[in-house]
Design an enzyme around this catalytic site. Structure first.
Site, PDB file in Angstrom:
ATOM      1  N   LYS A  96      10.606 -27.087 -11.637  1.00 25.09           N
ATOM      2  CA  LYS A  96      11.940 -27.631 -11.306  1.00 25.09           C
ATOM      3  C   LYS A  96      12.773 -27.937 -12.540  1.00 25.09           C
ATOM      4  CE  LYS A  96       8.531 -30.568 -11.114  1.00 25.09           C
ATOM      5  NZ  LYS A  96       7.413 -30.981 -10.312  1.00 25.09           N
ATOM      6  N   GLU A 120      10.927 -22.017  -4.151  1.00 26.17           N
ATOM      7  CA  GLU A 120      10.639 -22.900  -3.016  1.00 26.17           C
ATOM      8  C   GLU A 120       9.780 -24.092  -3.427  1.00 26.17           C
ATOM      9  OE1 GLU A 120      11.730 -22.547   0.508  1.00 26.17           O
ATOM     10  OE2 GLU A 120      11.155 -24.604   0.067  1.00 26.17           O
ATOM     11  N   GLY A 125       7.128 -29.762  -3.200  1.00 32.52           N
ATOM     12  CA  GLY A 125       5.801 -29.118  -3.223  1.00 32.52           C
ATOM     13  C   GLY A 125       5.690 -28.036  -2.159  1.00 32.52           C
ATOM     14  N   ILE A 127       6.545 -28.221   1.019  1.00 33.35           N
ATOM     15  CA  ILE A 127       7.488 -28.334   2.145  1.00 33.35           C
ATOM     16  C   ILE A 127       8.524 -27.218   2.084  1.00 33.35           C
ATOM     17  CG2 ILE A 127       9.199 -29.800   3.296  1.00 33.35           C
ATOM     18  CD1 ILE A 127       8.016 -32.196   1.848  1.00 33.35           C
ATOM     19  N   LYS A 196      15.043 -32.631  -8.923  1.00 32.13           N
ATOM     20  CA  LYS A 196      14.937 -32.074  -7.559  1.00 32.13           C
ATOM     21  C   LYS A 196      16.210 -32.317  -6.751  1.00 32.13           C
ATOM     22  CE  LYS A 196       9.916 -32.397  -7.509  1.00 32.13           C
ATOM     23  NZ  LYS A 196       8.795 -33.311  -7.299  1.00 32.13           N
TER      24      LYS A 196
HETATM   25  P1  NDP Z   1      -0.635 -27.764 -15.570  1.00 33.59           P
HETATM   26  O1  NDP Z   1      -0.406 -28.470 -16.851  1.00 33.59           O
HETATM   27  O2  NDP Z   1      -1.806 -28.137 -14.729  1.00 33.59           O
HETATM   28  O3  NDP Z   1      -0.710 -26.186 -15.825  1.00 33.59           O
HETATM   29  C1  NDP Z   1       0.088 -25.490 -16.722  1.00 33.59           C
HETATM   30  C2  NDP Z   1      -0.780 -24.445 -17.396  1.00 33.59           C
HETATM   31  O4  NDP Z   1       0.039 -23.576 -18.152  1.00 33.59           O
HETATM   32  C3  NDP Z   1      -1.802 -25.067 -18.355  1.00 33.59           C
HETATM   33  O5  NDP Z   1      -3.037 -24.422 -18.231  1.00 33.59           O
HETATM   34  C4  NDP Z   1      -1.156 -24.803 -19.705  1.00 33.59           C
HETATM   35  O6  NDP Z   1      -2.100 -24.743 -20.761  1.00 33.59           O
HETATM   36  C5  NDP Z   1      -0.525 -23.457 -19.457  1.00 33.59           C
HETATM   37  N1  NDP Z   1       0.526 -23.167 -20.411  1.00 33.59           N
HETATM   38  C6  NDP Z   1       1.431 -24.008 -20.939  1.00 33.59           C
HETATM   39  N2  NDP Z   1       2.230 -23.358 -21.801  1.00 33.59           N
HETATM   40  C7  NDP Z   1       1.804 -22.080 -21.825  1.00 33.59           C
HETATM   41  C8  NDP Z   1       2.212 -20.913 -22.533  1.00 33.59           C
HETATM   42  N3  NDP Z   1       3.197 -20.966 -23.421  1.00 33.59           N
HETATM   43  N4  NDP Z   1       1.567 -19.769 -22.309  1.00 33.59           N
HETATM   44  C9  NDP Z   1       0.559 -19.711 -21.444  1.00 33.59           C
HETATM   45  N5  NDP Z   1       0.101 -20.777 -20.750  1.00 33.59           N
HETATM   46  C10 NDP Z   1       0.738 -21.942 -20.927  1.00 33.59           C
HETATM   47  O7  NDP Z   1       0.705 -27.913 -14.722  1.00 33.59           O
HETATM   48  P2  NDP Z   1       0.891 -27.818 -13.142  1.00 33.59           P
HETATM   49  O8  NDP Z   1       0.157 -26.665 -12.611  1.00 33.59           O
HETATM   50  O9  NDP Z   1       0.667 -29.148 -12.555  1.00 33.59           O
HETATM   51  O10 NDP Z   1       2.461 -27.576 -13.056  1.00 33.59           O
HETATM   52  C11 NDP Z   1       3.038 -26.347 -13.396  1.00 33.59           C
HETATM   53  C12 NDP Z   1       4.521 -26.404 -13.024  1.00 33.59           C
HETATM   54  O11 NDP Z   1       4.640 -26.619 -11.617  1.00 33.59           O
HETATM   55  C13 NDP Z   1       5.285 -27.554 -13.669  1.00 33.59           C
HETATM   56  O12 NDP Z   1       6.609 -27.130 -13.881  1.00 33.59           O
HETATM   57  C14 NDP Z   1       5.256 -28.650 -12.615  1.00 33.59           C
HETATM   58  O13 NDP Z   1       6.327 -29.536 -12.729  1.00 33.59           O
HETATM   59  C15 NDP Z   1       5.369 -27.819 -11.362  1.00 33.59           C
HETATM   60  N6  NDP Z   1       4.860 -28.426 -10.150  1.00 33.59           N
HETATM   61  C16 NDP Z   1       3.634 -29.030 -10.147  1.00 33.59           C
HETATM   62  C17 NDP Z   1       3.122 -29.559  -8.979  1.00 33.59           C
HETATM   63  C18 NDP Z   1       1.801 -30.236  -8.925  1.00 33.59           C
HETATM   64  O14 NDP Z   1       1.474 -30.781  -7.869  1.00 33.59           O
HETATM   65  N7  NDP Z   1       1.013 -30.235  -9.993  1.00 33.59           N
HETATM   66  C19 NDP Z   1       3.875 -29.488  -7.726  1.00 33.59           C
HETATM   67  C20 NDP Z   1       5.154 -28.803  -7.831  1.00 33.59           C
HETATM   68  C21 NDP Z   1       5.611 -28.308  -9.010  1.00 33.59           C
HETATM   69  P3  NDP Z   1      -2.337 -26.097 -21.624  1.00 33.59           P
HETATM   70  O15 NDP Z   1      -2.882 -27.109 -20.663  1.00 33.59           O
HETATM   71  O16 NDP Z   1      -3.305 -25.713 -22.686  1.00 33.59           O
HETATM   72  O17 NDP Z   1      -1.009 -26.493 -22.174  1.00 33.59           O
HETATM   73  N1  HSE Z   2       4.864 -34.484 -10.314  1.00 37.22           N
HETATM   74  C1  HSE Z   2       5.497 -33.958  -9.161  1.00 37.22           C
HETATM   75  C2  HSE Z   2       5.374 -34.953  -8.029  1.00 37.22           C
HETATM   76  C3  HSE Z   2       4.872 -32.653  -8.768  1.00 37.22           C
HETATM   77  O1  HSE Z   2       4.547 -35.857  -8.134  1.00 37.22           O
HETATM   78  O2  HSE Z   2       6.114 -34.863  -7.045  1.00 37.22           O
HETATM   79  C4  HSE Z   2       5.576 -31.982  -7.593  1.00 37.22           C
HETATM   80  O3  HSE Z   2       6.841 -31.537  -7.979  1.00 37.22           O
END
Ligand code: NDP
Ligand code: HSE
Length: 398
Positions: A96, A120, A125, A127, A196
């Site tokens: 986002k 989406e 998340g 929804i 958001k």
């Molecule tokens: P995480 O930190 O769990 O995962 C991100 C991954 O991407 C990590 O493994 C990270 O590695 C890797 N990464 C970061 N930079 C790079 C790069 N330059 N090249 C390759 N890999 C990279 O995050 P989330 O999965 O929780 O979230 C991802 C996105 O989704 C965010 O924008 C978040 O706001 C969004 N989001 C998350 C939700 C949730 O419930 N977690 C829900 C809705 C949206 P490393 O850890 O080594 O940096």
């Molecule tokens: N950190 C965010 C939350 C992830 O707690 O709602 C979903 O966008």
């Protein structure tokens, strides 16, 4: 059906892989994962051969037509997304921060290249809210959006005030469950909800709403006493993303904790759940409810976008996008009208001298009362005149 790539293999990225491998949606729609980009080492993973640290492996693979970006952050997510769109690949994202910051540009590139940029999962998340707002509610003039838009803070408020956990423990749990942002200040200080509501407002009203123009407060100052008073008022306290558009097309948006009457459908939304109430001029109120964060719920929305892109390969799905407006259209916080619940150590005579007769609430000490609905500018002036304020919370006019 098609070959895709995943960028970022954290909470969301690994959920995307798991759902695609489970393939328990339409069997004929086979999706193959070509590459997974992550900077961490996954040599022990069951799909070790798919992992790469080279972005160009994805960019230059002509068989990859759709890429899921789940790395988070602005850079290099922005540069990667832009290059992929320019190369004629569709991109779907849960990021986002990226959509709220660079959405105008990335949507325009997607439009020009006849590919899709879908997001989406960026709000609520799992929804469904982006697609319904852009398509199912297209016949309406959206009047108001009221949402619990952050799973982490809703989880923390539920754990603290219904189960007696400390803020620190509740936050730690939210982090362990994969709900929180990398820097959880984005959650608890309201910035995530702010991005958001900026995305929803931009989509609803077709004009770029800059999240930096949205007044934002988080949940850090809410106390157990506030919650007890909320109970007395027949309300609950929730972190609310709020946006409205008036008859002159002026948009107002804000993120802050609010008192919500228990009779309002979003008052019962607890735990990691989010809910978004949209009011349209023809439809009236509609509410969208579900898990607002977490691995599989979020990945569910991302994979749906992947399938949508694959099903419409070579065509641009015409969701409403948004443009930068030539004329100012954002209402300032001071112009917005609201009422507050206030606690003050001052006596009622002082309160009455400043606010006139008000609705008083039985208070353990000092005075507790509800202000009339007035502009924030007038109320700020009166708060200054009152002097001491223990706590004040906006009330949702439900
Ligand atoms: P995480 O930190 O769990 O995962 C991100 C991954 O991407 C990590 O493994 C990270 O590695 C890797 N990464 C970061 N930079 C790079 C790069 N330059 N090249 C390759 N890999 C990279 O995050 P989330 O999965 O929780 O979230 C991802 C996105 O989704 C965010 O924008 C978040 O706001 C969004 N989001 C998350 C939700 C949730 O419930 N977690 C829900 C809705 C949206 P490393 O850890 O080594 O940096
Ligand atoms: N950190 C965010 C939350 C992830 O707690 O709602 C979903 O966008």
């Amino acid at each position: 059906m098609g070959k895709i790539a995943i960028m970022g293999f954290g909470t969301v990225g690994s959920g995307i892989r798991d759902i695609i491998k489970k393939q328990n949606y339409h069997a004929e729609e086979k999706v193959e994962i070509g590459h997974i980009l992550d900077i961490r080492d996954f040599s022990g993973d069951e799909d070790a051969k798919l992992f790469t640290k080279e972005f160009t492996d994805i960019l230059e693979d002509s068989e990859i037509t759709v890429v899921a970006e789940a790395m988070g952050g602005l850079h290099p997510a922005y540069e990667f997304t832009k290059e992929l769109l320019l190369a004629g690949k569709s991109v779907v994202t849960s990021n986002k921060e990226l959509v709220a910051t660079y959405g105008v540009e990335l949507l325009a590139i997607a439009e020009e290249k006849n590919v899709n940029y879908m997001f989406e999962a960026s709000v609520g998340g799992g929804i469904p809210i982006i697609r319904p707002l852009a398509t199912c509610l297209a016949a309406n003039r959206v009047e108001r959006i009221v949402g619990i838009l952050n799973g982490t803070t809703n989880y923390i408020l539920t754990e603290m005030f219904q189960k007696g956990k400390t803020f620190e423990d509740a936050l730690k749990d939210a982090q362990n469950k994969g709900y929180a942002e990398r820097n959880p200040a984005a959650d608890v200080e309201g910035h995530d909800a702010c991005r958001k509501i900026a995305i929803l407002s931009s989509l609803a009203w077709g004009k770029f709403v800059d999240y930096q123009d949205i007044s934002t407060e988080g949940i850090c100052e809410i106390t157990a006493e506030d919650v007890q008073y909320a109970e007395k008022l027949g309300c609950v306290i929730k972190l609310i993303g709020y946006a409205e558009c008036d008859e002159n097309d002026k948009v107002f948006a804000r993120v802050s904790p609010m008192l919500i009457p228990k009779t309002c459908p979003i008052a019962g939304v607890d735990d990691v759940f989010n809910a978004i109430m949209v009011t349209g001029d023809s439809l009236g109120d509609a509410m969208f409810y579900g898990r607002g964060a977490g691995k599989l719920p979020t990945a569910s929305a991302v994979v749906a976008d992947i399938l949508d892109c694959l099903r419409h390969e070579g065509t641009k799905k015409h969701y409403r996008s948004w443009k930068v407006s030539d004329v100012p259209f954002m209402k300032k916080t001071e112009e917005s009208r609201v009422s507050y619940f206030v606690r003050t150590p001052e006596d009622y005579d002082k309160v009455k001298a400043v606010f006139g007769e008000v609705n008083r609430i039985d208070a353990a000490e000092g005075t507790a009362f509800i202000t009339p609905i007035e502009t924030e500018a007038v109320l700020s002036e009166k708060f200054r005149a009152l002097g001491n304020i223990t706590s004040r919370l906006r009330m949702l006019d439900a």
